[in-house]
Enzyme design. Sequence first.
Site, mmCIF file in Angstrom:
data_model
loop_
_atom_site.group_PDB
_atom_site.id
_atom_site.type_symbol
_atom_site.label_atom_id
_atom_site.label_comp_id
_atom_site.label_asym_id
_atom_site.label_seq_id
_atom_site.Cartn_x
_atom_site.Cartn_y
_atom_site.Cartn_z
ATOM 1 N N HIS A 46 0.826 -1.200 0.000
ATOM 2 C CA HIS A 46 0.000 0.000 0.000
ATOM 3 C C HIS A 46 0.868 1.261 0.000
ATOM 4 O O HIS A 46 0.649 2.192 -0.773
ATOM 5 C CB HIS A 46 -0.904 -0.036 1.225
ATOM 6 N N GLU A 68 -2.519 -5.148 -3.991
ATOM 7 C CA GLU A 68 -3.423 -4.779 -2.908
ATOM 8 C C GLU A 68 -4.763 -5.480 -3.059
ATOM 9 O O GLU A 68 -5.318 -5.981 -2.090
ATOM 10 C CB GLU A 68 -3.653 -3.266 -2.953
ATOM 11 N N ASN A 396 27.935 -21.387 -3.440
ATOM 12 C CA ASN A 396 28.818 -22.551 -3.408
ATOM 13 C C ASN A 396 28.427 -23.507 -2.304
ATOM 14 O O ASN A 396 28.385 -24.716 -2.494
ATOM 15 C CB ASN A 396 30.263 -22.103 -3.163
#
Lengths: 659, 162
Positions: A46, A68, A396
Amino acid sequence: MEMAQYLSVFMDECQEHLHTLNMSLLALEGDPEDTSLLEAIFRAAHTLKGASATMGFNKMANITHAMEDVLSKLRTGEIAITPEIVNLLFECFDLLDALAQGIAIGHEDDIETEGLLGQLRLIVSGGQPEARSGGKDAKRELRPVYSAEEKDMVQHAVEAGISLFHVTVRLRPDCLLKGARAFMVLRDLEKLGQFSRTWPPIKDLEDENFDDSFMVGLLSTESPDRVKSAGEATTDVLSVVVEPVKVEALTVEAGTVATAPASRPAADSRPAQLPRLATGQTVRVEIKKLDELMNLVAELVIQHSTLEQLSGQLKVRELSESVEQVERLTLELRDQVLRARMVQVNNVFSRFPRLIRDLSRELGKEVHLEIIGGETELDRTVIDQVGDPLMHVIRNAVDHGIESPDERASQGKARAGVLTLRAFQESNSVVIVVEDDGRGMNLHALRDRAFESGLINAAQFENMTPEEMVDLVFLPGLSTARKVTDISGRGVGMDVVKKVIEGLGGVISVRTQQGQGTSIHIRLPLTLAIIQTLLVTVGSELFAIPAGYIDQTVSVSRDQMQTSRGQNYAMVRGEPLPILDLERALQVQPSVAPPPDADVVIIRLGDRRVGYVVHQLLRQQDVVIKTLGSYLGRVPGIAGGTILGDGRVALILDVRTLA
Amino acid sequence: MNEELAARTGRSMQWVGFRIGSIELAIDILSVSTIEKLERAVTRVPGTPPFIDGVFNLRGEIVPLVDMRKRFGFAPAEPTEESRVVIVHFDDCPVGVLVDGVPQVLHLLETSIEPVDFPVGGIDPGFIRGVVRVDDAFVLLLNLERVLSPDQDGEVDQTEVG
């Protein structure tokens, strides 16, 4: 404020809300029942909507608006929270993140948003077509209530011949920018007089914390018609009702707040579980300003050493006392400025939960991430640059370190691997440790591979210690991954990580235990700008050696130095110490008659030690590192320069490339 | 394209002229930011090309110093009262260029510039954009980028000359 300044404030806010969005989404995925998380996500979307629409970034406004709509249906339970929905929200986050970055470089338009918008709309229309229904969204009644003081003020005004109007403004229900529109209406009305107050309070109006209508008490000498037309001047205003009010008719607030619309609890009912990013007693400062401040302090430090030298020559007691005071103040000022540049490593760490989530899904692994010491602080410059190497190390660890759930189970480990990200301060450094409980490295396989690729020769192969084998991961072009995956093991590897870390003045090391896991230790300087050095002369030239690398200084008789296989050694406390003659290494004109005893600065680089033969040890000094400029680029053996008190430039040695 | 146009219309250009030994040279004024006296000691930087004398402190900034004599392979000479450092910008990085005489601004007509493809005064043609006659002397207009590039000597393709 200039547009650019608005933009930077907007970008900062954007980052904050995106961060909240991300963290809440991650949490929601783990606990879909927790409605407070949904609230937090809704609020973030919002606020982003309001901010981006105000700035005219329509793509972001549209996405957040559509989000929203979906989110409010999730809140009311009209749509269930499924993994698909959460994924879609994650996609929204990614897109918003991309848009934010696009906006930052002015390329918002290049980013495609229609696809995701379509999906969001589809989900909304798949539920109840009625966008706003049910008791929750019923229009809130506006009741103009005054406090006693406010009524007094109105009373005085009316006695002075000013009229009070209650102006009720109704905005179109589909108005996108209610907050901004309300603000524009208020701005127009304010030209006509003074507000007694607004319902809801101004703060709520700004936050769009109201339905389609709001009411303003206006003290004005204008006619009601004039007020009405001023109120109607703004787009998206559906109707303006102006009602002249008598003071006697005003309602004064009762002692309780529950019935008073003015203190509607909505703003205060934020769930406490999710802490909002601290915005308390802080101001945002552009990093550029801090850099400028730092430069000024740096010059002050330089000027101070000039003063100190002069006062040393003049030997006036009052002067030297004053210079000492200046020194204390300068150092304190420097520390404060440095502190202002520090940011929490959480700024970097916060991107990793999402990374781990995505990686583990992609690779079919279960990974539990633990973050410890995220509040540890590091200089902003270091933080900015350490993110990518860390990301690589983490990739990794998940890709190669942590085994698949089945493999782990068969070895009696928990199915979920644990990846720990730990940061802590240790004297003048910050240490970041990335640790996994995965399979560890097969050092012999690593060595074999290095040999096969011709990176080491047969003699090295034979005599390699386990520590040396671990260090092989930092060789370019060596990866133990059995197959190249999308995630890691594609050429860029630990060698690049090492280069970046060392470029920051840091040190990286690996510890691994086969079957138990691997930990990568990254030690970084607290700040890049000022370092402690030992000033030495080599021949007739002056150099600064970073104190962080100095183990100790010793005096060695030249008779005790000997050469073996092209390497100079000196026996120091019964142990052979490799010796580097700085005169030769730095191509300094050799001294005519070197003294029989040489001053040797012992440098420690990880487990390695090397002695630098210098001409003279001068003094310890804090210096401000400056670059030699892009024209010279990287000079081997030289980390940069610094300007001394007398205006001369001294070079700072880069012990990593020199030794 | 611009140069062609300028050549036809005879646009006037400004150059900063200076001397090295007895040779008159000039740098396009657009690449020059300031002209300084060499007041501070120069710190030698090991491992840099031989024509870089080192670095010096220019109002708090560390700036490399290129010795034009050494760059063109002339006999080295100690800086004199007349020596100046022309601060130019190379890839946004300030670089000091050490020259012999006090520099002055020359107004030259673009049309008066003639190309050269042979060494002039012992300077490789690759370093020269062109030559101009001012009064009785020839002024060599330098191709600064090439002069400053550490990995370049003067030699270039004929097509690039001019």
